[in-house]
Design a protein around this motif. Structure first.
Motif, short mmCIF file in Angstrom:
data_model
loop_
_atom_site.label_atom_id
_atom_site.label_comp_id
_atom_site.label_asym_id
_atom_site.label_seq_id
_atom_site.Cartn_x
_atom_site.Cartn_y
_atom_site.Cartn_z
N MET A 23 44.08 44.13 45.72
CA MET A 23 43.44 43.58 44.52
C MET A 23 42.52 44.64 43.92
O MET A 23 42.35 45.73 44.48
CB MET A 23 42.65 42.32 44.87
CG MET A 23 41.57 42.53 45.90
SD MET A 23 40.67 40.99 46.23
CE MET A 23 40.10 41.28 47.89
N HIS A 24 41.92 44.30 42.77
CA HIS A 24 41.11 45.30 42.08
C HIS A 24 39.77 45.53 42.78
O HIS A 24 39.28 44.70 43.54
CB HIS A 24 40.89 44.91 40.61
CG HIS A 24 40.31 43.55 40.37
ND1 HIS A 24 38.98 43.27 40.54
CD2 HIS A 24 40.88 42.40 39.96
CE1 HIS A 24 38.75 42.01 40.23
NE2 HIS A 24 39.88 41.45 39.89
N ARG A 25 39.18 46.70 42.47
CA ARG A 25 37.83 47.03 42.94
C ARG A 25 36.86 45.95 42.48
O ARG A 25 37.17 45.21 41.54
CB ARG A 25 37.43 48.39 42.37
CG ARG A 25 37.19 48.29 40.89
CD ARG A 25 36.98 49.60 40.19
NE ARG A 25 36.93 49.33 38.78
CZ ARG A 25 35.80 49.06 38.10
NH1 ARG A 25 34.65 49.05 38.72
NH2 ARG A 25 35.85 48.79 36.82
N ASP A 28 36.62 39.77 42.37
CA ASP A 28 36.01 38.52 41.91
C ASP A 28 36.75 37.34 42.54
O ASP A 28 37.65 37.52 43.36
CB ASP A 28 36.02 38.46 40.37
CG ASP A 28 37.44 38.52 39.80
OD1 ASP A 28 38.41 38.45 40.59
OD2 ASP A 28 37.56 38.65 38.57
N GLY A 29 36.35 36.14 42.15
CA GLY A 29 36.93 34.93 42.75
C GLY A 29 38.43 34.83 42.55
O GLY A 29 39.15 34.34 43.42
N ASP A 30 38.89 35.29 41.40
CA ASP A 30 40.31 35.20 41.12
C ASP A 30 41.10 36.17 42.01
O ASP A 30 42.12 35.80 42.60
CB ASP A 30 40.57 35.50 39.63
CG ASP A 30 42.00 35.18 39.24
OD1 ASP A 30 42.62 34.30 39.88
OD2 ASP A 30 42.49 35.80 38.28
N ALA A 31 40.61 37.40 42.11
CA ALA A 31 41.30 38.39 42.93
C ALA A 31 41.32 37.93 44.40
O ALA A 31 42.37 37.97 45.06
CB ALA A 31 40.60 39.74 42.81
N ILE A 32 40.17 37.47 44.89
CA ILE A 32 40.06 37.07 46.29
C ILE A 32 40.89 35.82 46.58
O ILE A 32 41.65 35.76 47.55
CB ILE A 32 38.57 36.84 46.65
CG1 ILE A 32 37.81 38.18 46.57
CG2 ILE A 32 38.42 36.21 48.03
CD1 ILE A 32 36.31 38.05 46.49
#
Ligand SMILES: [Mn+2]
Length: 323
Positions: A23-25, A28-32
């Motif tokens: 996921m991105h650096r 955030d909640g969406d990535a996690i």
């Protein structure tokens, strides 16, 4: 279109043994939520999974029990071979902060791009990008439905985390009938909405609100641009002994402004020569991703960002980025 790509995704994942999820650096909640929901699906398929992020996951995600599976030791990637790789919530591959490594590594069964940013340039071999979706979590929810995968309680909490945080608790432009429907289904499965709200909405400390107060005092309204701009400095965060996380909700908070105003911009000076900008609007006739693109950034029509070198100064009654 979705069903064809989902077929390809399923074929690739079923054939893969070792799968890298990334996921991105600054996750955030969406990535996690997205990475862990996908992890649970692959764990049910008995795959060997590595979940990776260059940055450490903030502590307020500890209510998600799978959080322990996220690694940030780069050796786990460089010293291993994988059959395929899934990149989640990344508008471009650079958002992983390990672009070169990913581009030089062989993933014989594919590089898979799952996202919802309208500026996504389809950098994968398989691309499931839905610009109308509120969140990558909503995209994954749709993928799971189309795969007829039975979502478990914990996975439902992961996906609800993504939808609630990316829609700012169902208040921003990502809030659609489809996103509310997905959340409703997740609640039916047993997603723990109280944990999500307590961790992300009702979580401000007195010092965080004091910091926000400092930042709100610096608001400038530009009549010419019909927008508001404010500034955050690395020293503000130090002063209250907080971390950068404390400033995360400020751009969404500014979006409470009346819609007579076109958009808001929060500029963060990191004190070492970089400035990040977060743009928000509630208006349908404004596309802030176009402003972000001018500065090499990207995002969505109603929420976008960029990062450039420079520092913030207050000049001629307006915040300016100077070299
Ligand atoms: Mn997202």
């Amino acid at each position: 279109m979705l069903s064809e790509e989902v077929k390809k995704l399923e074929q690739s994942l079923l054939a893969s043994n070792k799968i890298l999820l990334i996921m991105h650096r600054k996750p955030d909640g969406d990535a996690i939520g997205s990475i862990l929901a996908m992890r649970n699906y692959l764990a049910d398929l008995k795959k060997q999974i590595t979940c990776f992020c260059v940055d450490v996951v903030p502590e307020n995600y500890n209510y998600i029990k799978e959080i322990q599976f996220i690694e940030n030791d780069l050796n786990k990637i460089t010293n291993n071979e994988f059959d395929s790789c899934i990149m989640l919530d990344c508008a471009d591959i650079g958002m992983t902060r390990i672009k070169e490594i990913l581009e030089n590594k062989k993933f014989p069964l594919g590089k898979i791009n799952i996202d919802h940013h309208v500026t996504n340039n389809n950098y994968g071999n398989i691309n499931i990008v839905i610009g109308e979706a509120s969140s990558t979590a909503e995209v994954i929810y749709l993928i799971f439905k189309s795969l007829k995968y039975e979502i478990g309680v914990s996975t439902a909490t992961c996906l609800l985390t993504g939808i609630l945080t990316d829609t700012n608790n169902f208040t921003n432009g990502g809030t659609t009938q489809q996103s509310i429907e997905a959340a409703s289904e997740l609640l039916k499965i047993g997603a723990n909405i109280n944990q999500v709200l307590n961790a992300h909405i009702f979580n401000k400390t007195v010092d965080v609100l004091k910091l926000w107060g400092e930042v709100l005092k610096r608001i400038v309204y530009s009549k010419e641009l019909n927008m508001v701009i404010t500034a955050v400095f690395a020293d503000d965060i130090k002063k209250f002994n907080l971390d950068e996380e404390a400033t995360e909700g400020i751009s969404n908070y500014l979006n409470n402004l009346s819609s007579d105003i076109k958009c808001s911009l929060v500029l963060k000076d990191n004190g070492i020569g970089r400035v990040r900008g977060s743009l928000r609007t509630t208006r349908d006739d404004v596309d802030v991703s176009q402003i972000a693109l001018i500065f090499g950034g990207g995002g969505h029509k109603k929420a976008a960002g960029f990062e450039i070198s420079g520092k913030l100064v207050f000049n001629n009654n307006i915040w300016q980025i100077v070299q």
